[in-house]
Every structure is written in C-alpha cells, then in structure tokens.
Design an enzyme around this catalytic site. Structure first.
Site, mmCIF file in Angstrom:
data_model
loop_
_atom_site.group_PDB
_atom_site.id
_atom_site.type_symbol
_atom_site.label_atom_id
_atom_site.label_comp_id
_atom_site.label_asym_id
_atom_site.label_seq_id
_atom_site.Cartn_x
_atom_site.Cartn_y
_atom_site.Cartn_z
ATOM 1 C CG ASP A 1 -4.128 -5.848 -9.532
ATOM 2 O OD1 ASP A 1 -5.007 -6.245 -8.930
ATOM 3 O OD2 ASP A 1 -3.339 -5.244 -8.862
ATOM 4 C CG ASP B 1 -4.607 -6.196 -2.251
ATOM 5 O OD1 ASP B 1 -3.620 -7.064 -2.622
ATOM 6 O OD2 ASP B 1 -5.132 -5.394 -2.765
HETATM 7 C C1 GLA Z 1 -4.025 -4.143 -5.134
HETATM 8 C C2 GLA Z 1 -5.102 -4.920 -5.646
HETATM 9 C C3 GLA Z 1 -6.245 -4.513 -6.448
HETATM 10 C C4 GLA Z 1 -6.852 -3.179 -5.751
HETATM 11 C C5 GLA Z 1 -5.654 -2.392 -5.189
HETATM 12 C C6 GLA Z 1 -6.066 -1.298 -4.231
HETATM 13 O O1 GLA Z 1 -3.642 -3.734 -6.582
HETATM 14 O O2 GLA Z 1 -4.757 -6.293 -6.492
HETATM 15 O O3 GLA Z 1 -7.270 -5.394 -6.879
HETATM 16 O O4 GLA Z 1 -7.248 -3.943 -4.560
HETATM 17 O O5 GLA Z 1 -4.543 -3.116 -4.644
HETATM 18 O O6 GLA Z 1 -4.998 -0.556 -3.621
#
Ligand code: GLA
Length: 728
Positions: free
Chosen positions: A547, A477
C-alpha cells in the site's frame, strides 16, 4: 536422467544443472539426507560425510542415542531418538507419540503430479522434470509418509512435499506436518529473512546462524507482511554474485514455519512447512494429509542467481492462465484518487482523462457495493450499489469502455463487517469463539472460509457480479489477520484444523472463480503485500506489492520482494505527491521509473495534475512500452542494495539473448560532493560490444562487468537515471 538410484549403496542422487542432492537408505531402513550442494559424482558418501556430521559408528538404539549424536533424517519424526526440530509428529489413540519412518519402496516417473487441493509448481511438458516418490512407514504407530521430490532439468530446483497417511486401525493426530527437512553439515551460514509490516513489506535482513533454533514464521493465518515464507542460507561471505546459497520457499498462504536448528555438533537442520502452532490434524484410518510444496533452490554463484532461478520457475511453472505470458494493461486504480468518494460520473471523468494519457484500464476499488462509504460497513454484501454509482454496473462499464478503457473491479471476499446484511443473516459464518468477544480489525471480522456454505456464497456472488458486465480484471483484497480462529462447524477434536482448512477453503474458491473466468486478470492484495506468496501467485499472476506507493520506500520493498518473486508479478503504480503514506515529494519521472519495476499503472487523480505533469505521463508510457518486454521477460540483476547504501539503489534487466539491457538507478538521498558510485553491470555477454545510449559510449561486456562505470551525477534528491544498453 536427473534421478538415479544406486543399488549397492542404496543411495538416490538427484541432479539439477549444477547441483546434486543425495539420500541414502541405511541397513535398518532409515532414510537419511546425505548431501545437497554443488554437483558431485559419487553416490556412496559414507567415508566423507558421517550420518550426523560426527557420529558414524557405535549406535546403540535403533536410531541414534549414542553419544548424543542424532542422524540426518530426511523426514525426521519426534519421539524415537531424534531430539531436533521434527518434520512430523503424531499422537496415537493411546496417547503415545513417537515416529520412526523407514523406507518401504520408491518409484521414479516423468513429469510432476499435482498436489491435491493445494497450489504447486507444474510442468508444461513431462520432459521438464522427473519425480521421485519414496514410501516410508512407521510400523508401530501406523503413520505413513510418502515423500515427493521433483527435479527440474533446466533449473537448480527441487520441489518437495509429503503425503501423510494412517494405516493403523485407530486415529492419529498430527502435530507437526511439515513439507521438508534438509541437513547441512556445518553452521557456517547466514540466514536471510524478509520481515516487514504494513507499508514496509519484505525488508532484507541477514544474520549468521548460531546454536539453537532460529525461526521465521507467521502465526497470523496468512503468510503475512511481517515475515515472508522464504529464506536463504548463504555462505557467510556470499554476495549477489558469489557463494553457495540455499533458497527455501513455501507454496502456501497461511501460517508457516521455517526453522534452522544448529545442534551441539554444529550441523544445521532446516525445516519448512505449515506452522505447527495451534495446529493439529486428525487422521482417521485410511485418511491422507497433503503438505504444501516447498521449493528448494541452489545457487553456487550468489543470491542473484538464486533469485533468477525462482523468477524463471514462478514465471513459467507456477503462474498460470492466459495472462501468464501476456503484457499486462496499464491501469489506473481510483483508490488513492477518490478513496470511497466516487460515483459513475467521477470514475468516467477519470477514465476519459486516463484515455488521453494512453492508460488502458480503469479499476474501481473499494466502495461500489452494499452500504460502503467508509470502512465501517458493507463488506460481505457483494451487490452493486446502483444508488451510489448512479447507474448499473453494466452501464458504468459501457461508459468506461466508450472512453476507451477496459474495466476492473475490487473485492475483499474473505471479510465481513458486523454492519452488513450478510452478517445480520448469518452471524455464524464468521470465525469466532461463541463464548468470548471477537476482535475487530479495520472494523471487520473474517468469514469462516472452511465452511462450504461460505465458499458457495462467495463463488455465487463474485460470479454474479463478474457476469453483469465485461469485467477484465479483479483485485482480490484481504485486510486483516485471523483471531479467535474457531469454526462453528468443526468438532472439538478437529477444531485446530481450522487454520489450514481456512486456506484450503480459500484455494477452493479461488480455483472455482479463476477457472470460471479464465480471461479475467486477477491481482491479489492483502493490505498491500500482506500475502505475497507463491500460493497466491498460482491463482493470480500478480500481487499488489505494498500500500506504500512512495517511490523511495518502494525501492527497498521491491528490492526485497525480488529475492523470491518475479518482477512481472509486482503491482507498482505512480501515485500523487505529497505521497499519501509518507508525505514525500518525488519527481514525477522517478515515480514512473520505479513503477516500471513491476506491472506499471497509476493511482492518482489525473484531473488534478497540472499540464506539465500530465504531459510527462506520455513520456512514462513511452518508456514503459520501450522496456516492458525486457522487464517482463528479461533476467533481473540487483546492482546496489538500498539496504546497504543510503544513497543510490540500482538494478538492471538483460534480455535472454543478451542483446539488450536496461539499467535503472535512483538516488535515495543527495549529498554534496558525494564520492561517485561505481557500478559493475552483470549478465552481459563478455565478448560482445555494447553501446550505452545515454552515455554515448561503447564497451565490451567484460569491461562493463569487471570495471563498470561511475553513475553519472544528478542534482537533487530522488532523481533517477535510466541507461539503455544495446549490443552492436
Ligand atoms: C487495502 C488495499 C488498498 C485498497 C484498500 C481499499 O488497503 O491494499 O489497495 O484497495 O484496501 O479499502
């Protein structure tokens, strides 16, 4: 042979299955772009296409200045007669700035060489492609540019990049160091952008070209959710199935520039490459700078075909590793199920429930390391928090394994919270300007990925964690953009190299980790789809698309993403209702049907589902098992755009042998007494007879494609329809 050189006209012709790309060397040695489009037979296009779209004779200066005409340079430099957007600029040690590259030599080789330190498309065997290498040089400044063109034999693809060098005795400083320039003889095109934002990435936008420069770009240090490093220029009346389309995509994960400039003679120059904004690069004598690769795709039959060409190329000639062609595990990610609030017992409980449903892998998301119960601390401290979990990582993985699931883990390696042991030990490891405050994003700073010590720390930490247990998947990420982009290690005259050196450092770390753990499935993520680009796909064969897990919003996000990126690379999960990003309630089967358009998984607390919904998981997984091969390896056709129509969205997959197809349609919004929507299928064998299981009818491919049928009516918002089509 795909690449030919005609001695008489001094022209190169690069032929792909249905397109030609022609270059010509003038008497004075300038290398000009002559043509790119539908296949042509001639090499010398002199009488048909003037150098610049209008001006062929009477040039007075070395280059162009006459009558304001400028030549169609293949790799234009600024300062010596060309006033349009350049591909390369260089400032010499005396402060002067002019580039006029002339042909020196060329060679043609089978296959495709790799790019030094950068991701790129590759060949599986040398007979898949041929590469033309043209050496050019500016004898006054000492700048050299070696131009690479790889021609793929079975796809309408040409890849380009340049290696810039300095043969002078003193340094040169690059300002523009782009990957490719293209000249089109008119401006009668519309230009596609895939702009967006967090949770609404890659929205489709078309606009006709107008005079002047129009650019799509990111200055954020990453390719970004706000604009994708992709564009297509298409005939004004082009559609999914009709018209000439020119696709441009950059294999790069940092700031980029794509600019189309229409000049006073209505010719269009398109350039693509690393964003010159706040960028410079010092080339000492003898040093080289390799530009990222641009992937150019031509389609004479609309943008559907362009997308399928990108899909084929990226599936087999960009993504790598043991997972490239393998079915991906059905995973459950605990993020939307638990957020930071979990321990080993809760995860094992989730895994046990998931096993009952037929799910195959549990991914432990953010919160397992350092001191991390919210997003204010812990990033950088990649040590397992055994106190929080209640056991070691190895024990947790074993318990999940006993439940019948394999195990995956989340990292956000490039980031650091000021409240972390890593920051307390190494405050100089972050990107920041020492004399001014640093901006936080999601309470975090960005590590200086250009530093070898940072790179080594990350490789060591990630390798250590992956070595502790049988971990089969890693989600990489990255949750904020760059600001105060300054490295403590770079001298002032190299300071602006930091943007690109960051990306080179990232690629180096990715290369080391993915090579050390070849069996691990990697998925990239950047607050969802904030870094959905071919650069990341080279290291990781899938990307978390957004997301936003709302099935209705996903219709647009996934539709836009499909313009350049294969369906098999899109992370897509079934999540809870009311949806956590929109509050919308979408039927469970529709959520499953939309998640089929990708890698397929779950992201919700299964222990909270009622029995009826839980039982539907089995149906969804059955559907996934039935169609997975077709979705993963089939040809993808967009049928009804959610951007052009507020009601239905529809798409289909056709197996390469055209024996099977799968059509999906989702109702975005129901209206009473709605005019039935007719859908014409695509990609079928016109002469073959097909049976549509759900409708109980058989028709030939030509009828289904030319006449089509009305989408069966459903009742209620957000219902989905799936049609199974089999050749009889
Ligand atoms: C980002 C990612 C999510 C999750 C969060 C965790 O927003 O896109 O899928 O992993 O971080 O903090």
């Amino acid at each position: 042979m795909s690449i030919q050189f005609d001695e008489q006209s001094r022209s190169f012709k690069l032929d792909t299955p249905s397109a030609s790309y022609v270059l010509q060397i003038t008497e004075k040695g300038q290398l000009l772009h002559r043509y790119w489009g539908k296949t042509v037979s001639d090499y010398d296009l002199g009488a048909l296409l003037p150098w610049n779209g209008a001006q062929t004779i009477g040039l007075q200066g070395e280059n162009t200045i006459d009558a304001g005409g400028e030549m169609a340079f293949e790799f234009p430099g600024g300062g010596a007669g060309d006033h349009r957007v350049p591909a390369v600029t260089a400032v010499a040690a005396d402060g002067s700035s002019a580039v006029d590259l002339r042909y020196v030599s060329h060679s043609v080789t089978p296959g495709k060489p790799p790019l030094s330190g950068l991701p790129a498309t590759y060949v599986n065997s040398d007979d898949e492609a041929e590469t033309l290498v043209i050496e050019t040089a500016d004898d006054y400044s000492g700048l050299t540019a070696t131009l690479y063109y790889t021609v793929f034999k079975n796809l309408d693809v040409i890849t380009r990049h340049a290696v810039l060098g300095n043969k002078a005795a003193t340094p040169l400083t690059l300002g523009y160091a782009l990957s490719a320039a293209i000249e089109l003889p008119t401006n009668k095109y519309k230009m596609l952008g895939l702009p967006g934002a967090w949770a609404r990435e890659r929205q489709v936008e078309w606009a006709p070209l107008r005079r002047g420069g129009q650019s799509l770009q990111s200055r954020r240090g990453y390719s970004s959710a706000m604009m994708n490093p992709f564009t297509a220029l298409a005939d004004l009346d082009a559609s999914e199935t009709r018209g000439d389309v020119y696709g441009f995509n950059l294999v790069y994960s940092g700031s980029f520039l794509i600019e189309a400039e229409v000049d006073h003679k209505d010719t269009t120059r398109v350039v693509i490459g690393v964003n010159p904004y706040d960028f410079s690069w010092k080339l000492e004598p003898g040093e080289l700078f390799t530009t990222p690769e641009a992937v150019l795709v031509f389609s004479a039959t609309g943008y559907g075909e362009m997308s399928r060409t990108y899909h084929k190329l990226y599936s087999k000639n960009l993504c790598r590793g043991v997972w490239r062609d393998k079915r991906r595990p059905i995973l459950i990610n605990n993020w939307e199920a638990t957020y930071f609030n979990f321990n080993a017992d809760r995860l094992v409980g989730l895994a046990e429930k998931a096993a009952e449903a037929g799910i195959e892998m549990l991914v432990m998301d953010d919160g397992w390391f350092g001191k991390r119960d919210d997003d204010r601390s812990g990033l950088g401290d990649w040590f397992v928090n055994e106190e929080k979990l209640g056991c070691s990582l190895a024990e947790l993985v074993e318990r999940v394994d006993d439940a019948g699931l394999s195990f995956g883990i989340w990292f956000e390696p490039e980031m650091i919270n000021p409240d972390s042991d890593l920051y307390r030990a190494h405050p100089d490891w972050v990107l920041r300007i020492p004399t001014r405050p640093a901006n936080l994003g999601r309470n975090q700073l960005v590590l200086d990925m250009s530093r070898p010590d940072v790179q080594d720390y990350l490789v060591e930490r990630i390798s250590d964690v992956l070595g502790q247990a049988d971990i089969k998947y890693l989600k990489w990420d990255c949750n904020r953009y760059l600001t105060e982009t300054f490295s403590a290690l770079l001298p002032a005259d190299r300071s602006r190299e930091v943007w690109h050196r960051y990306i080179l450092g990232l690629y180096d770390v990715l290369d080391r980790i993915t090579s050390a753990f070849p069996k691990v499935l990697f998925e990239s993520c950047a607050s969802g789809g904030g870094r959905y680009d071919p650069g990341m796909l080279y290291y990781m064969p899938q990307t978390w698309t957004s997301d936003n897990t709302d099935a209705i919003d996903r219709l647009s996000i996934q539709y836009g993403t499909s313009f350049a990126y294969p369906i098999r690379t899109m992370g897509a999960h079934v999540s809870a209702i009311p949806n956590h990003q929109t509050g919308r309630n979408t039927p469970f089967m529709t959520r499953g049907d939309v998640a089929l358009q990708g890698t397929f998984g779950y992201e919700l607390d299964l222990t909270k589902l009622d029995e009826a919904e839980f039982d539907l998981i089995e149906d969804q997984i059955d559907r996934y098992q039935e169609y997975q091969k077709l979705i993963f390896g089939g040809d993808f056709y967009r049928l009804i755009s959610p951007f052009e129509n507020p009601f239905e969205a529809a798409w289909m997959y056709v197996s390469p042998d055209k024996k099977a197809a799968f059509v999906q349609c989702v109702l975005q919004r129901k209206v009473a007494n709605h005019v039935p929507r007719r859908v014409q299928l695509q990609g079928l064998d016109p002469a073959a007879l097909y049976f549509i299981e759900e409708l109980g009818v058989s028709y030939h491919g030509d009828s289904l494609m030319h006449i089509g049928f009305e989408i069966p009516e459903v009742f209620g918002d957000h219902e989905s329809i799936c049609l199974t089509i089999k050749r009889k």
